[in-house]
Design a protein around this motif. Structure first.
Motif, PDB file in Angstrom:
ATOM      1  N   UNK A  51       0.694  -1.276   0.052  1.00 31.03           N
ATOM      2  CA  UNK A  51       0.219   0.025  -0.103  1.00 31.03           C
ATOM      3  C   UNK A  51       0.942   1.321   0.033  1.00 31.03           C
ATOM      4  N   UNK A  52       0.559   2.274  -0.536  1.00 29.29           N
ATOM      5  CA  UNK A  52       1.084   3.809  -0.174  1.00 29.29           C
ATOM      6  C   UNK A  52       2.176   3.510  -1.197  1.00 29.29           C
ATOM      7  N   UNK A  53       2.326   3.001  -2.400  1.00 27.03           N
ATOM      8  CA  UNK A  53       3.457   2.852  -3.304  1.00 27.03           C
ATOM      9  C   UNK A  53       3.733   4.567  -3.595  1.00 27.03           C
ATOM     10  N   UNK A  54       5.208   5.080  -3.624  1.00 27.29           N
ATOM     11  CA  UNK A  54       5.333   6.409  -3.884  1.00 27.29           C
ATOM     12  C   UNK A  54       4.893   7.170  -3.069  1.00 27.29           C
ATOM     13  N   UNK A  55       4.751   7.083  -1.669  1.00 27.42           N
ATOM     14  CA  UNK A  55       4.096   7.949  -0.817  1.00 27.42           C
ATOM     15  C   UNK A  55       5.312   8.865  -0.407  1.00 27.42           C
ATOM     16  N   UNK A  56       6.446   8.722  -0.778  1.00 29.57           N
ATOM     17  CA  UNK A  56       7.488   9.733  -0.526  1.00 29.57           C
ATOM     18  C   UNK A  56       7.231  10.946  -1.313  1.00 29.57           C
ATOM     19  N   UNK A  57       6.734  10.812  -2.491  1.00 29.51           N
ATOM     20  CA  UNK A  57       6.355  12.050  -3.414  1.00 29.51           C
ATOM     21  C   UNK A  57       5.357  13.035  -2.506  1.00 29.51           C
ATOM     22  N   UNK A  58       4.536  12.435  -1.891  1.00 30.80           N
ATOM     23  CA  UNK A  58       3.429  13.174  -1.405  1.00 30.80           C
ATOM     24  C   UNK A  58       3.378  13.342   0.204  1.00 30.80           C
ATOM     25  N   UNK A  59       4.362  12.880   0.866  1.00 28.94           N
ATOM     26  CA  UNK A  59       4.191  13.015   2.289  1.00 28.94           C
ATOM     27  C   UNK A  59       4.292  14.152   2.951  1.00 28.94           C
ATOM     28  N   UNK A  60       4.928  15.406   2.378  1.00 30.86           N
ATOM     29  CA  UNK A  60       4.697  16.745   2.960  1.00 30.86           C
ATOM     30  C   UNK A  60       3.177  16.932   2.677  1.00 30.86           C
ATOM     31  N   UNK A  61       2.761  16.994   1.442  1.00 28.33           N
ATOM     32  CA  UNK A  61       1.311  17.131   1.406  1.00 28.33           C
ATOM     33  C   UNK A  61       0.438  16.498   2.434  1.00 28.33           C
ATOM     34  N   UNK A  62       0.698  15.255   2.583  1.00 30.96           N
ATOM     35  CA  UNK A  62      -0.182  14.450   3.400  1.00 30.96           C
ATOM     36  C   UNK A  62      -0.173  15.189   4.726  1.00 30.96           C
ATOM     37  N   UNK A  63       0.988  14.999   5.273  1.00 35.52           N
ATOM     38  CA  UNK A  63       1.087  15.885   6.809  1.00 35.52           C
ATOM     39  C   UNK A  63       0.366  17.199   6.789  1.00 35.52           C
ATOM     40  N   UNK A  64       0.740  17.901   5.888  1.00 32.21           N
ATOM     41  CA  UNK A  64       0.219  19.491   5.676  1.00 32.21           C
ATOM     42  C   UNK A  64      -1.339  19.222   5.782  1.00 32.21           C
ATOM     43  N   UNK A  65      -1.919  18.463   4.850  1.00 29.43           N
ATOM     44  CA  UNK A  65      -3.396  18.214   4.776  1.00 29.43           C
ATOM     45  C   UNK A  65      -4.072  17.926   6.131  1.00 29.43           C
ATOM     46  N   UNK A  66      -3.516  16.779   6.901  1.00 30.47           N
ATOM     47  CA  UNK A  66      -3.911  16.405   7.742  1.00 30.47           C
ATOM     48  C   UNK A  66      -3.737  17.278   8.992  1.00 30.47           C
ATOM     49  N   UNK A  67      -2.839  18.013   9.086  1.00 35.68           N
ATOM     50  CA  UNK A  67      -2.824  19.211  10.012  1.00 35.68           C
ATOM     51  C   UNK A  67      -3.694  20.011   9.850  1.00 35.68           C
ATOM     52  N   UNK A  68      -3.975  20.618   8.798  1.00 34.14           N
ATOM     53  CA  UNK A  68      -5.079  21.501   8.438  1.00 34.14           C
ATOM     54  C   UNK A  68      -6.375  20.829   9.008  1.00 34.14           C
ATOM     55  N   UNK A  69      -6.739  19.550   8.945  1.00 31.21           N
ATOM     56  CA  UNK A  69      -7.863  19.101   9.496  1.00 31.21           C
ATOM     57  C   UNK A  69      -7.767  19.162  10.937  1.00 31.21           C
ATOM     58  N   UNK A  70      -6.671  19.060  11.525  1.00 32.34           N
ATOM     59  CA  UNK A  70      -6.349  19.044  13.025  1.00 32.34           C
ATOM     60  C   UNK A  70      -6.723  20.426  13.514  1.00 32.34           C
ATOM     61  N   UNK A  71      -6.406  21.444  13.110  1.00 28.13           N
ATOM     62  CA  UNK A  71      -6.401  22.736  13.406  1.00 28.13           C
ATOM     63  C   UNK A  71      -7.855  23.283  13.209  1.00 28.13           C
ATOM     64  N   UNK A  72      -8.459  22.858  12.166  1.00 27.07           N
ATOM     65  CA  UNK A  72     -10.150  23.139  11.922  1.00 27.07           C
ATOM     66  C   UNK A  72     -10.811  22.553  13.101  1.00 27.07           C
ATOM     67  N   UNK A  73     -10.509  21.207  13.407  1.00 32.47           N
ATOM     68  CA  UNK A  73     -10.924  20.442  14.616  1.00 32.47           C
ATOM     69  C   UNK A  73     -10.864  21.153  15.820  1.00 32.47           C
ATOM     70  N   UNK A  74      -9.913  21.878  16.167  1.00 30.62           N
ATOM     71  CA  UNK A  74      -9.565  22.559  17.516  1.00 30.62           C
ATOM     72  C   UNK A  74     -10.249  23.842  17.353  1.00 30.62           C
ATOM     73  N   UNK A  75     -10.626  24.315  16.042  1.00 31.75           N
ATOM     74  CA  UNK A  75     -11.087  25.795  16.274  1.00 31.75           C
ATOM     75  C   UNK A  75     -12.478  25.602  16.129  1.00 31.75           C
ATOM     76  N   UNK A  76     -13.093  24.602  15.431  1.00 30.20           N
ATOM     77  CA  UNK A  76     -14.381  24.426  15.195  1.00 30.20           C
ATOM     78  C   UNK A  76     -15.009  22.955  15.945  1.00 30.20           C
ATOM     79  N   UNK A  77     -15.121  21.952  14.955  1.00 32.30           N
ATOM     80  CA  UNK A  77     -15.362  20.582  15.338  1.00 32.30           C
ATOM     81  C   UNK A  77     -15.296  19.599  14.412  1.00 32.30           C
ATOM     82  N   UNK A  78     -15.294  18.418  14.668  1.00 27.99           N
ATOM     83  CA  UNK A  78     -15.022  17.344  13.903  1.00 27.99           C
ATOM     84  C   UNK A  78     -15.615  17.460  12.334  1.00 27.99           C
TER      85      UNK A  78
END
Length: 120
Positions: A51-78
């Protein structure tokens, strides 16, 4: 607040692999730290295929995207945080043929935020 760890899990249904955030690992003051979860597909695990072949090319985007989710969760709700993945944008290809894609289609993101924010 944000992603401070990662873990792997396997889906129990027939979904393809995906990334998500969940489970605060421990509280720091008033802020919770979250794990980036790589959910492997059940089919891939059964057939011993990666699973996740070539994830290295997208890992920064994945981390950033999920961090945006976490920030919105903290400011608003799930629910508000989860709606980020439902937002759509119209992309125009070639001779002007429009395609509607979700903003979380990481391969089309213009930078490492993990969000699609403009057209080609």
């Amino acid at each position: 607040m944000g992603i401070n760890d990662f873990c792997f899990a396997c889906s129990s249904d027939d979904s393809q692999e995906y990334c998500t955030y969940d489970n605060p690992t421990f509280p720091i003051g008033e802020n919770c730290q979250y794990s980036l979860m790589f959910i492997l597909s059940r089919s891939s695990e059964i057939h011993h295929s990666p699973s996740f072949t070539n994830i290295e090319d997208l890992i920064e985007r994945v981390i950033s995207h999920e961090t945006i989710h976490v920030v919105i969760l903290q400011l608003q709700d799930r629910d508000t945080s989860d709606k980020l993945d439902d937002l759509e944008i119209v992309y125009t290809f070639g001779a002007g043929r429009p395609h509607i894609i979700r903003m979380n289609y990481l391969g089309y993101a213009d930078d490492n935020t993990g969000l699609v924010t403009s057209t080609l």
